[in-house]
Design a protein around this motif. Structure first.
Motif, PDB file in Angstrom:
ATOM      1  N   TYR A   1       0.838  -1.210   0.000  1.00  0.00           N
ATOM      2  CA  TYR A   1       0.000   0.000   0.000  1.00  0.00           C
ATOM      3  C   TYR A   1       0.871   1.258   0.000  1.00  0.00           C
ATOM      4  CZ  TYR A   1      -4.144  -2.845   1.037  1.00  0.00           C
ATOM      5  OH  TYR A   1      -5.177  -3.737   0.968  1.00  0.00           O
ATOM      6  N   LYS A   2       1.947   1.231   0.773  1.00  0.00           N
ATOM      7  CA  LYS A   2       2.834   2.399   0.870  1.00  0.00           C
ATOM      8  C   LYS A   2       3.472   2.716  -0.478  1.00  0.00           C
ATOM      9  CE  LYS A   2       7.030   4.010   3.227  1.00  0.00           C
ATOM     10  NZ  LYS A   2       7.850   4.084   2.001  1.00  0.00           N
ATOM     11  N   LYS A   3       3.938   1.685  -1.181  1.00  0.00           N
ATOM     12  CA  LYS A   3       4.561   1.919  -2.490  1.00  0.00           C
ATOM     13  C   LYS A   3       3.562   2.502  -3.484  1.00  0.00           C
ATOM     14  CE  LYS A   3       7.246  -0.259  -6.154  1.00  0.00           C
ATOM     15  NZ  LYS A   3       6.493   0.461  -7.195  1.00  0.00           N
ATOM     16  N   ARG A   4       2.351   1.946  -3.491  1.00  0.00           N
ATOM     17  CA  ARG A   4       1.324   2.484  -4.391  1.00  0.00           C
ATOM     18  C   ARG A   4       1.042   3.944  -4.060  1.00  0.00           C
ATOM     19  NH1 ARG A   4      -3.175  -2.357  -4.016  1.00  0.00           N
ATOM     20  NH2 ARG A   4      -2.018  -3.976  -5.159  1.00  0.00           N
ATOM     21  N   GLY A   5       0.920   4.234  -2.765  1.00  0.00           N
ATOM     22  CA  GLY A   5       0.657   5.612  -2.352  1.00  0.00           C
ATOM     23  C   GLY A   5       1.780   6.546  -2.763  1.00  0.00           C
ATOM     24  N   ASP A   6       3.028   6.116  -2.578  1.00  0.00           N
ATOM     25  CA  ASP A   6       4.172   6.956  -2.942  1.00  0.00           C
ATOM     26  C   ASP A   6       4.221   7.200  -4.446  1.00  0.00           C
ATOM     27  OD1 ASP A   6       4.900   7.086  -0.306  1.00  0.00           O
ATOM     28  OD2 ASP A   6       6.474   5.566  -0.440  1.00  0.00           O
TER      29      ASP A   6
ATOM     30  N   ARG B   1      -5.920   7.378  -0.630  1.00  0.00           N
ATOM     31  CA  ARG B   1      -6.649   6.131  -0.409  1.00  0.00           C
ATOM     32  C   ARG B   1      -5.690   5.000  -0.042  1.00  0.00           C
ATOM     33  NH1 ARG B   1      -8.946   5.719  -5.149  1.00  0.00           N
ATOM     34  NH2 ARG B   1     -10.703   7.017  -4.557  1.00  0.00           N
ATOM     35  N   GLN B   2      -4.529   4.956  -0.681  1.00  0.00           N
ATOM     36  CA  GLN B   2      -3.556   3.912  -0.377  1.00  0.00           C
ATOM     37  C   GLN B   2      -2.942   4.093   1.013  1.00  0.00           C
ATOM     38  OE1 GLN B   2      -3.161   1.241  -2.287  1.00  0.00           O
ATOM     39  NE2 GLN B   2      -4.691   2.145  -3.666  1.00  0.00           N
ATOM     40  N   TYR B   3      -2.684   5.349   1.401  1.00  0.00           N
ATOM     41  CA  TYR B   3      -2.139   5.591   2.742  1.00  0.00           C
ATOM     42  C   TYR B   3      -3.173   5.243   3.820  1.00  0.00           C
ATOM     43  CZ  TYR B   3       1.673   8.068   0.437  1.00  0.00           C
ATOM     44  OH  TYR B   3       2.755   8.396  -0.345  1.00  0.00           O
ATOM     45  N   GLN B   4      -4.458   5.462   3.511  1.00  0.00           N
ATOM     46  CA  GLN B   4      -5.506   5.065   4.444  1.00  0.00           C
ATOM     47  C   GLN B   4      -5.548   3.536   4.581  1.00  0.00           C
ATOM     48  OE1 GLN B   4      -8.782   7.031   2.526  1.00  0.00           O
ATOM     49  NE2 GLN B   4      -8.626   8.875   3.801  1.00  0.00           N
TER      50      GLN B   4
ATOM     51  N   PRO C   1     -17.080   3.106  -8.596  1.00  0.00           N
ATOM     52  CA  PRO C   1     -16.962   4.498  -8.130  1.00  0.00           C
ATOM     53  C   PRO C   1     -16.012   4.675  -6.965  1.00  0.00           C
ATOM     54  CG  PRO C   1     -19.056   3.530  -7.436  1.00  0.00           C
ATOM     55  CD  PRO C   1     -18.422   2.549  -8.380  1.00  0.00           C
ATOM     56  N   THR C   2     -15.783   3.641  -6.174  1.00  0.00           N
ATOM     57  CA  THR C   2     -14.918   3.770  -4.996  1.00  0.00           C
ATOM     58  C   THR C   2     -13.466   3.429  -5.302  1.00  0.00           C
ATOM     59  OG1 THR C   2     -15.401   1.493  -4.333  1.00  0.00           O
ATOM     60  CG2 THR C   2     -16.820   3.237  -3.444  1.00  0.00           C
ATOM     61  N   GLY C   3     -13.189   2.961  -6.516  1.00  0.00           N
ATOM     62  CA  GLY C   3     -11.810   2.663  -6.878  1.00  0.00           C
ATOM     63  C   GLY C   3     -11.250   1.406  -6.244  1.00  0.00           C
ATOM     64  N   THR C   4     -12.100   0.407  -5.963  1.00  0.00           N
ATOM     65  CA  THR C   4     -11.624  -0.818  -5.317  1.00  0.00           C
ATOM     66  C   THR C   4     -10.958  -1.772  -6.303  1.00  0.00           C
ATOM     67  OG1 THR C   4     -13.794  -1.880  -5.675  1.00  0.00           O
ATOM     68  CG2 THR C   4     -13.466  -0.666  -3.598  1.00  0.00           C
TER      69      THR C   4
END
Length: 303
Positions: free
Chosen positions: A41-46, A59-62, A223-226
């Motif tokens: 998740y952290k890599k995606r967020g970065d 959303r990824q950091y959450q 819509p939520t990007g899941t």
């Protein structure tokens, strides 16, 4: 009775280390899985953050904070705050542009780039603004000022295609006031430029239309990007739209080739212009002209 009791105690003493080792291994595996999930998740967020996609990054950091053991992670919490601030600034810039508070918007967008130099979305917003201003000046035949503004837009353009388009417009505004000779050759090169340019625009519009269709279906289906589409009908629509975008994207080399042919034909036409300026300059022959406020070029002929 003493012997069975002795055997039971011995068995427990022998198996206790094994039970402890198994429990320790299970705890280690659980921790390792949690670490891997957090890192993912952290890599995606970065990655999203570097590109200026702050909503996706947040959303990824959450998601990082939802991983067991990372509920109070300082890094993810800090990045969520950074994303929220950046989204607020971007909204302020958008509203300022709508209200024609251009200088205020430019200051905010530059503030975003100071915080994150890799924010391509903010860079493209600045490129959009400067190119639109350049188009207006060029349509008013204020070519010197238009050239300066196009040069400013070029500093923020993030794609090779857009950079090529802006360089072409800069070249046109530098030479557009020179008179023409050899009209027959000019007409031929002009027709080549028109044909190649029109085909390039057709390819680009086709790609953008299909991409917009894919985005609309994606927003409706997920819509939520899941990343999960439960409805079969929407999933089939999404697959069809995705395939159409991929097909259009494969023709990107053909688009660049057409744009290159148009550029070469335009340069060839400009080469035929006279070097001696006139006191009252008048544009003759085919030449490229910015197409209002959108990305692209148009061609017209003046006798």
């Amino acid at each position: 009775m003493t012997k069975p009791v002795y055997l039971l105690v011995s068995f427990l003493l022998l198996t206790a280390p094994m039970v402890s080792a198994v429990a320790f291994d299970r705890a280690s595996v659980t921790t390792s899985v949690a670490d891997e999930e957090y890192d993912r998740y952290k890599k995606r967020g970065d990655d999203f953050f570097k590109e200026g996609k702050y909503q996706e990054a947040r959303r990824q950091y959450q998601n990082c904070l939802e991983v067991p053991g990372f509920e109070n992670d300082a890094y993810a919490t800090k990045q969520i705050d950074e994303c929220s601030k950046a989204l607020s600034l971007r909204q302020q810039a958008t509203e300022a542009l709508k209200q024609n508070k251009n200088q205020e918007a430019i200051q905010i967008l530059n503030q975003l780039l100071t915080r994150n130099p890799g924010d391509n979305i903010s860079r493209e917003q600045l490129a959009d603004y400067y190119e639109a201003q350049g188009n207006q000046l060029s349509n008013q035949k204020n070519y010197t000022a238009a050239r300066e503004i196009y040069t400013q837009a070029l500093k923020y353009a993030t794609t090779t295609t857009r950079q090529e388009s802006l360089r072409l417009q800069i070249a046109n505004t530098s030479n557009v006031q020179r008179p023409a000779k050899n009209i027959g050759i000019k007409v031929f090169t002009g027709l080549v430029a028109v044909g190649a340019g029109a085909f390039a625009v057709l390819l680009r519009n086709d790609y953008r239309n299909k991409l917009n269709t894919l985005n609309q279906i994606s927003q409706t289906a997920d819509p939520t990007g899941t990343g999960i589409i439960s409805d079969d009908g929407l999933y089939q629509q999404y697959n069809a739209a995705y395939g159409a975008v991929e097909s259009a994207q494969k023709r990107n080399s053909l688009y660049k080739a057409s744009l290159g042919v148009a550029a070469v034909a335009t340069i060839a036409e400009l080469y035929l212009l006279l070097h001696k300026p006139k006191k009252a300059p008048r544009t003759t022959g085919f030449h490229w002209q910015p197409s209002s406020q959108s990305l692209g070029v148009a061609v017209h002929y003046t006798f």
